[in-house]
Design an enzyme around this catalytic site. Structure first.
Site, PDB file in Angstrom:
ATOM      1  CB  CYS A 161      -0.935   0.024   1.205  1.00  0.00           C
ATOM      2  SG  CYS A 161      -0.172  -0.459   2.748  1.00  0.00           S
TER       3      CYS A 161
ATOM      4  N   GLY B  37      -0.863   0.196  -4.849  1.00  0.00           N
ATOM      5  CA  GLY B  37      -2.028  -0.580  -4.467  1.00  0.00           C
ATOM      6  C   GLY B  37      -3.240  -0.178  -5.254  1.00  0.00           C
TER       7      GLY B  37
ATOM      8  CG  ASN C 188       3.738   0.983   2.999  1.00  0.00           C
ATOM      9  OD1 ASN C 188       3.564  -0.168   2.623  1.00  0.00           O
ATOM     10  ND2 ASN C 188       4.664   1.777   2.485  1.00  0.00           N
ATOM     11  N   GLY C 189       3.023  -1.728   5.313  1.00  0.00           N
ATOM     12  CA  GLY C 189       3.952  -2.700   5.864  1.00  0.00           C
ATOM     13  C   GLY C 189       3.228  -3.954   6.317  1.00  0.00           C
TER      14      GLY C 189
ATOM     15  CB  CYS D  28      12.174  -2.912   1.337  1.00  0.00           C
ATOM     16  SG  CYS D  28      11.746  -4.088   0.042  1.00  0.00           S
TER      17      CYS D  28
ATOM     18  CE1 TYR E 222       7.099  -3.893 -10.259  1.00  0.00           C
ATOM     19  CE2 TYR E 222       6.647  -4.350  -7.959  1.00  0.00           C
ATOM     20  CZ  TYR E 222       6.204  -4.200  -9.260  1.00  0.00           C
ATOM     21  OH  TYR E 222       4.887  -4.351  -9.553  1.00  0.00           O
TER      22      TYR E 222
ATOM     23  CB  SER F 113       9.635  -1.262 -12.566  1.00  0.00           C
ATOM     24  OG  SER F 113       9.458  -2.644 -12.813  1.00  0.00           O
TER      25      SER F 113
ATOM     26  CB  CYS G 211       9.231 -10.532   1.611  1.00  0.00           C
ATOM     27  SG  CYS G 211       9.151  -8.923   2.437  1.00  0.00           S
TER      28      CYS G 211
ATOM     29  CB  CYS H  13      13.623 -11.366  -0.868  1.00  0.00           C
ATOM     30  SG  CYS H  13      14.243  -9.864  -1.640  1.00  0.00           S
TER      31      CYS H  13
END
Length: 474
Positions: free
Chosen positions: A12, A38, A112-113, A246, A252, A293, A392, A450
């Site tokens: 989000c 989102g 967000n998370g 992250c 991306y 992207s 993740c 990841c």
């Protein structure tokens, strides 16, 4: 569509305003600029200093809001949210912001998370009498705040945040303030800007350009910042921090016109492409990127390799993004509708196809097939990130290694399955070098879990953390 990472779904985007008469309209435009984060739902809550008012719904920002609805959301403070499901079901009740009313005050949250110990906390809260209205991990935060018992809201929030583990860029709206917080690792981005005397907060700085705001600062890991009529007050709830944003935000998720940690996203991706060209050169006639992207990385690869960059793949911009489709069948159909190869560019050519990642491998296989059907003699796939081999837990929707093709197949096996003539990934060191964040900001790094399996926080397997210990129960 944003490259192969349709299999990785970011959760989000958060936006907020304090001190502007057009708070709801500004938030609407801010959410537009964050729509890439989102597309399942959107919402806005406003404060008129006496009460909080909300409107939210399923779909795109344009689907949820019109001029009449925005005009009814009067107030000078607001928070907004665009959502992709990672924790909780995809339905209206989980749309954010979440709004909670009590006898004394109201409180709204946009998050967000992903809270990795949310299930254990929720179990204990229910044991102590809480009743949950949603399946979202965000609601856990609200219950913790209310149960903290401090007379001061900021102290209650700080106490609640010490109990949760994971990733969170959090915006909280009450009648007389906008409060933002960043997890101790800063895994998800959050920035503060100003429009005149009014403050704005956003998951990405690209939203500031849209609403005419000037960047002020990033919210730092472990900070709790209160914005009200007296200005901005900076406090902390965590003093032991390990900044590790992250890395996929750079690869991306974020828009190329955003800046993060002192680094422009477009330039970071170009650097990733240049680094990839150094690590994985190939003789070819043309370089193309998977929209959108991967374009920046493709340009960087072309510049470093002296192979011309061309638009070998065209995106149909009137079709919904494939990465938000809830089923694999819909994702594959979406790829067929959204991408086409440019025969005049790739026919009879050796093509380097740049993508940002491979998750399940299905989309990459389809794109290689598109290029070869358009007459490409060879298709060499180059990925501007390392192989994704670990789940993740911080808000990207890959919860098991079984979903990740690189966790169970070698690079050669993946190449053969997708029908490419060659396949190479960027190394972990190359990723760090390309992003260059540690050079821009000291004591700051990236989360590489990841790729490496080294997580910046405990993942809190529930078997190792009994419910009755989480909140100090017996």
């Amino acid at each position: 569509m944003r490259g192969e990472i349709k299999g990785l779904n970011e959760e989000c985007g958060v936006f907020g305003v304090w001190g502007h008469v057009d708070a709801s309209h500004i938030t609407y435009y801010g959410l537009h600029s964050l729509q890439h984060r989102g597309q399942e739902g959107a919402g806005i809550v406003v404060s008129d200093r006496e009460k909080l008012k909300i409107h939210k719904g399923m779909g795109l920002v344009n689907d949820v809001f019109d001029e009449d609805r925005l005009d009814r959301l009067t107030g000078t403070g607001s928070i907004g949210h665009v959502r992709y499901t990672t924790a909780g079901d995809s339905d209206f009740v989980n749309c954010q912001p979440l709004l909670f009313n009590s006898q004394t005050t109201s409180l709204s949250l946009a998050h967000n998370g992903n809270i990795v110990n949310a299930s254990a906390l929720k179990h204990q809260l229910e044991h102590q009498g809480s009743i949950f209205q949603t399946t979202s991990d965000t609601e856990v935060i609200a219950h913790l705040i209310k149960r903290s018992g401090y007379p001061n809201l900021q102290d209650s929030i700080k106490n609640a945040l010490t109990m949760i583990k994971g990733a969170y860029a959090l915006a909280i709206l009450v009648e007389d303030a906008l409060i933002v917080a960043q997890d101790p690792n800063g895994l998800r981005p959050l920035s503060i800007g100003k429009i005149g005397d009014a403050y704005v907060v956003s998951s990405e700085t690209c939203a500031f350009d849209i609403v005419g705001a000037e960047f002020v600062r990033d919210v730092q890991p472990g900070e709790l910042i209160t914005i009200n009529d007296e200005g901005m007050h900076i406090d902390r709830f965590a003093y032991s921090t390990q900044p590790t944003i992250c890395s996929m935000e750079y690869v991306y998720f974020s828009r190329p016109d955003s800046d993060m940690g002192g680094v422009n996203i477009h330039m970071a991706r170009k650097n990733l492409g240049r680094q990839l060209a150094l690590e994985a050169p190939v003789e070819a006639d043309v370089v193309t990127g998977v929209p959108d992207s991967s374009i920046s990385a493709a340009i960087g690869y072309a510049e470093a390799s002296n192979i011309p960059y061309e638009l070998g793949l065209i995106k149909n911009r009137y079709v919904g993004r494939t990465f938000i489709q809830p089923s694999q069948a819909l994702r594959e159909q979406g790829v067929k509708m959204k991408l086409s190869a440019v025969r005049g560019v790739v026919e009879g050519k050796r093509v380097v196809m740049i993508d940002d990642s491979i998750v399940r491998g299905t989309t990459a296989r389809r794109i290689v097939k598109l290029l070869k059907e358009a007459g490409a003699l060879e298709v060499h796939v180059r990925i501007s990130s390392p192989p994704i081999i670990n789940p993740c837990y911080y808000g990207i929707d890959t919860s098991t290694t079984g979903e990740l093709i690189a966790s169970k197949k070698t690079t050669e096996e993946i190449r053969e399955e997708m029908g490419a003539d060659s396949l190479s990934y960027l190394s972990v060191d190359g990723l760090k070098e390309g992003i260059g964040r540690s050079k821009e900001m000291t004591n700051c790094g990236q989360c590489l879990a990841c790729f490496t399996g080294e997580y910046p926080t405990d993942i809190f397997p529930e078997a190792d953390h009994p419910y009755d210990k989480v909140l100090g129960g017996k």
